[in-house]
Write a protein that holds these residues in place. Sequence first.
Motif, mmCIF file in Angstrom:
data_model
loop_
_atom_site.group_PDB
_atom_site.id
_atom_site.type_symbol
_atom_site.label_atom_id
_atom_site.label_comp_id
_atom_site.label_asym_id
_atom_site.label_seq_id
_atom_site.Cartn_x
_atom_site.Cartn_y
_atom_site.Cartn_z
ATOM 1 N N ALA A 121 0.830 -1.210 0.000
ATOM 2 C CA ALA A 121 0.000 0.000 0.000
ATOM 3 C C ALA A 121 0.858 1.250 0.000
ATOM 4 N N LYS A 122 1.931 1.236 0.772
ATOM 5 C CA LYS A 122 2.809 2.417 0.836
ATOM 6 C C LYS A 122 3.467 2.678 -0.502
ATOM 7 N N ALA A 123 3.908 1.616 -1.179
ATOM 8 C CA ALA A 123 4.530 1.789 -2.494
ATOM 9 C C ALA A 123 3.536 2.369 -3.488
ATOM 10 N N LEU A 124 2.300 1.887 -3.462
ATOM 11 C CA LEU A 124 1.271 2.396 -4.366
ATOM 12 C C LEU A 124 0.933 3.853 -4.082
ATOM 13 N N VAL A 158 -11.669 -11.532 -7.723
ATOM 14 C CA VAL A 158 -11.050 -11.989 -8.962
ATOM 15 C C VAL A 158 -9.956 -10.988 -9.304
ATOM 16 N N LEU A 159 -8.721 -11.469 -9.393
ATOM 17 C CA LEU A 159 -7.574 -10.624 -9.711
ATOM 18 C C LEU A 159 -7.054 -10.974 -11.096
ATOM 19 N N ASP A 160 -6.802 -9.975 -11.907
ATOM 20 C CA ASP A 160 -6.182 -10.223 -13.198
ATOM 21 C C ASP A 160 -4.742 -10.688 -12.979
ATOM 22 N N GLU A 161 -4.306 -11.672 -13.747
ATOM 23 C CA GLU A 161 -2.943 -12.187 -13.586
ATOM 24 C C GLU A 161 -1.890 -11.097 -13.740
ATOM 25 N N ALA A 162 -2.193 -10.071 -14.523
ATOM 26 C CA ALA A 162 -1.216 -9.009 -14.778
ATOM 27 C C ALA A 162 -0.713 -8.366 -13.502
ATOM 28 N N LEU A 163 -1.574 -8.186 -12.517
ATOM 29 C CA LEU A 163 -1.146 -7.488 -11.307
ATOM 30 C C LEU A 163 -0.186 -8.331 -10.463
ATOM 31 N N LEU A 164 -0.174 -9.648 -10.683
ATOM 32 C CA LEU A 164 0.797 -10.485 -9.981
ATOM 33 C C LEU A 164 2.208 -10.216 -10.500
ATOM 34 N N HIS A 165 2.301 -9.826 -11.757
ATOM 35 C CA HIS A 165 3.604 -9.603 -12.393
ATOM 36 C C HIS A 165 4.060 -8.145 -12.298
ATOM 37 N N ARG A 166 3.148 -7.234 -11.980
ATOM 38 C CA ARG A 166 3.520 -5.818 -11.888
ATOM 39 C C ARG A 166 4.307 -5.602 -10.604
ATOM 40 N N ASN A 167 5.557 -5.214 -10.742
ATOM 41 C CA ASN A 167 6.464 -5.106 -9.599
ATOM 42 C C ASN A 167 6.225 -3.790 -8.865
ATOM 43 N N VAL A 168 5.427 -3.848 -7.820
ATOM 44 C CA VAL A 168 5.104 -2.677 -7.012
ATOM 45 C C VAL A 168 5.959 -2.704 -5.748
ATOM 46 N N GLY A 170 9.158 -3.287 -5.367
ATOM 47 C CA GLY A 170 10.359 -4.112 -5.349
ATOM 48 C C GLY A 170 10.060 -5.577 -5.077
ATOM 49 N N ARG A 171 11.095 -6.388 -5.247
ATOM 50 C CA ARG A 171 10.930 -7.838 -5.177
ATOM 51 C C ARG A 171 10.431 -8.296 -3.810
ATOM 52 N N GLU A 172 11.007 -7.783 -2.732
ATOM 53 C CA GLU A 172 10.625 -8.240 -1.392
ATOM 54 C C GLU A 172 9.190 -7.840 -1.054
ATOM 55 N N VAL A 173 8.798 -6.632 -1.464
ATOM 56 C CA VAL A 173 7.427 -6.177 -1.214
ATOM 57 C C VAL A 173 6.439 -7.074 -1.948
ATOM 58 N N MET A 174 6.753 -7.407 -3.189
ATOM 59 C CA MET A 174 5.847 -8.253 -3.967
ATOM 60 C C MET A 174 5.796 -9.677 -3.424
ATOM 61 N N ARG A 175 6.928 -10.184 -3.015
ATOM 62 C CA ARG A 175 6.925 -11.535 -2.443
ATOM 63 C C ARG A 175 6.057 -11.580 -1.179
ATOM 64 N N GLU A 176 6.202 -10.561 -0.345
ATOM 65 C CA GLU A 176 5.392 -10.490 0.870
ATOM 66 C C GLU A 176 3.911 -10.364 0.525
ATOM 67 N N GLN A 177 3.609 -9.564 -0.508
ATOM 68 C CA GLN A 177 2.210 -9.365 -0.890
ATOM 69 C C GLN A 177 1.581 -10.647 -1.418
ATOM 70 N N ARG A 264 3.525 -19.880 -7.758
ATOM 71 C CA ARG A 264 4.523 -20.035 -8.803
ATOM 72 C C ARG A 264 5.126 -18.690 -9.207
ATOM 73 N N VAL A 265 4.263 -17.674 -9.371
ATOM 74 C CA VAL A 265 4.760 -16.341 -9.709
ATOM 75 C C VAL A 265 5.625 -15.805 -8.572
ATOM 76 N N MET A 266 5.226 -16.049 -7.341
ATOM 77 C CA MET A 266 5.976 -15.576 -6.180
ATOM 78 C C MET A 266 7.399 -16.134 -6.192
ATOM 79 N N GLU A 267 7.537 -17.411 -6.511
ATOM 80 C CA GLU A 267 8.856 -18.043 -6.506
ATOM 81 C C GLU A 267 9.661 -17.712 -7.752
ATOM 82 N N GLU A 268 9.015 -17.778 -8.920
ATOM 83 C CA GLU A 268 9.753 -17.589 -10.172
ATOM 84 C C GLU A 268 10.129 -16.129 -10.410
ATOM 85 N N ARG A 269 9.254 -15.202 -10.001
ATOM 86 C CA ARG A 269 9.510 -13.788 -10.297
ATOM 87 C C ARG A 269 10.121 -13.035 -9.121
ATOM 88 N N TYR A 270 9.757 -13.426 -7.911
ATOM 89 C CA TYR A 270 10.198 -12.660 -6.742
ATOM 90 C C TYR A 270 10.946 -13.504 -5.698
#
Length: 282
Positions: A121-124, A158-168, A170-177, A264-270
């Motif tokens: 939320a803070k990054a956004l 329902v979440l669009d897959e695109a938002l899983l890949h949008r790096n908001v 940084g990597r650690e923030v996205m992994r936590e999210q 899978r996205v969490m591990e492969e991307r972040y």
Amino acid sequence: MVLARDIDPSASPLDYYSYELRRLREEAGLKQSQLGAIIFCTGSLIGMIENGRRVPTRDFSERVDAALGTGGHFSRLVGLVLRSVLPTWFQAYAEMEARATFISTFQAQVVYGLLQTEAYAKALLSVEYTGRVDEVVAARIDRQRILAREVPPVLLVVLDEALLHRNVGGREVMREQLAHLLTFTDRSWIQLQVLPFTAGEHAAMTGSFNLLRFDGDPDLFYTESYDSGRMTANPQVIRERSFGYARLQAAALSREESALLIARVMEERYGDKCERAKRAVA
């Protein structure tokens, strides 16, 4: 020590909170530094809140209530304060969201506010609210309290897959999210689905929207643009959007498949493997 300024308690929820904090602290015979020592913060923070220059948090309010024996006075007030921090056009929706017994949401760009981590939320919000990001983040996180109720609203997401890949953030923030999203997959009253890229065109190509249902009140449809929100109880709109949402759910992955994709996205991307691969290439 922060110099005191005159506060008009009728000016806003924050001004009323500030006025009450100073009044009740002084009635207790405590200096700002003394109250700060009791609740484990600085006297200058007490002063800034008493002067309306800092928005209090819920945790701060609960500690003040305990220290001053105010019977939950500030814990009740802080909800009004935090809601007043939200954009004016969003406040009406936040009030309705807090009353809803059934929430359906489709999100195309970002994780739904009720499911966001504080760091995400803070990054956004730092993009638009650089001068008061801590305040608006606190207000957003406070909205999530409805999920901790004894009887929380049913929540369909329902979440669009695109938002899983949008790096908001940084990597650690996205992994936590994404890890945070996975914590909701075993809650019976929350259904979290991902609409995959393979779904192609779908029933919400025009963007994100929410549907709210209530006990005894008409359903509401909500959508927003860059700096405004639109809410309607028009039966035709509710009918069309409800049908559209059902089509989205049908096109989305199942709860189990969605959880696997998120993981899978969490591990492969972040994940750590991704970081090690980057270092190897470098």
